[in-house]
Scaffold this active site. Structure first.
Site: not given
Ligand code: IPE
Ligand code: IPE
Ligand code: MG
Length: 248
Positions: A19, A67
């Site tokens: 994340d 997502n």
């Molecule tokens: C969790 O991260 C999913 C992945 C790392 C693929 P998210 O960024 O989607 O989670 P939330 O929405 O902050 O809980």
């Molecule tokens: C993790 O990074 C990647 C996925 C969830 C696929 P994020 O895209 O969630 O990055 P933040 O949480 O918005 O910084």
């Molecule tokens: Mg995230």
């Protein structure tokens, strides 16, 4: 590449919620897609480090069933990166004796991505080193619901007696049916939640929340997490080994 001796206290199965890509990019005034792109470098580093140190299973949360709520352009970026990763890195994974497995809902994926995921699994199925589990279009509630439906189908068709439904029969129908539960779940970026990741399998996992955004997480941070894990005491509802035999 030779695998180092497995160290005592090393987790068999490490799962990572990767994340913070978006925030990594934002902090640099860059579009979110740069963060995702940079995150692939961390994937490579961590896969190599895990294989070298002797972790047997490494699960990476790459795309969640939630997502899909993101803008289409970002979803396309993420799907594109997965495709490029498989095309470019499959040869290295094969040469490192890595076996690839994919967990998550497959029925809603487009044929091109499905074909690539299947190719990654099929062409590495005979490998005997680390298993790299890619959680793609994965959501734990979706997985558990599919397992519950599979149990129901087997009960209705007479393959399974209703009285035989138990934890093992449910676990046998999860996407993870052929792997051990994670010992350690790491989440980067400072968020402290599971976001629908491995909810069944995480029952006794050690959770570790680290502040680095995923693109800043590499071999060094991974090895530091393993070292912190080795100092944890896991009891699974019982007593600490030293106290188990002691008189009370
Ligand atoms: C969790 O991260 C999913 C992945 C790392 C693929 P998210 O960024 O989607 O989670 P939330 O929405 O902050 O809980
Ligand atoms: C993790 O990074 C990647 C996925 C969830 C696929 P994020 O895209 O969630 O990055 P933040 O949480 O918005 O910084
Ligand atoms: Mg995230």
């Amino acid at each position: 590449m030779t695998t180092h001796e497995r160290q005592a206290g090393l987790p068999d199965h490490v799962a990572i919620i990767m994340d913070g890509n978006g925030r990594w990019a934002k902090a640099r005034g860059l579009p979110r897609s740069f963060g995702h792109h940079q995150g692939v470098g961390s994937v490579r580093d961590v896969v190599r480090a895990a294989g070298e140190v002797g972790v047997r299973y490494l699960t990476l949360f790459a795309f969640s069933s939630e997502n899909w709520r993101r803008p289409e352009a970002e979803i396309n970026d993420l799907f594109g990166l997965l495709k490029t990763f498989i095309r470019r890195d499959l040869a290295e994974l094969r040469s490192r004796n890595v076996r690839v497995r994919v967990i998550g809902e497959r029925t809603t994926l487009k044929p091109d991505i499905l074909a690539l995921l299947c190719e990654a699994e099929d062409s590495t199925s005979g490998n005997t080193g680390m298993t790299l589990v890619i959680a793609f279009n994965y959501g734990a509630r979706n997985e558990i619901t599919r397992a519950a439906k599979a149990v129901l189908d087997d009960v209705l068709s007479g393959k399974l007696a209703a009285s035989s439904v138990c934890e093992q029969e449910i676990a046998a129908r999860l996407d993870t049916h052929d792997m051990p539960d994670p010992d350690l779940i790491i989440r980067t970026s400072g968020e402290e939640r599971l976001s629908n990741f491995l909810l069944w399998q995480a029952a006794y996992a050690e959770l570790m929340f680290v502040p680095e955004y995923w693109p800043d997480f590499g071999a060094e941070q991974f090895l530091a997490a393993l070292s912190r894990y080795s100092a944890r005491s896991r009891r699974f509802g019982g007593l600490q080994p030293a106290a188990a035999g002691a008189e009370t």
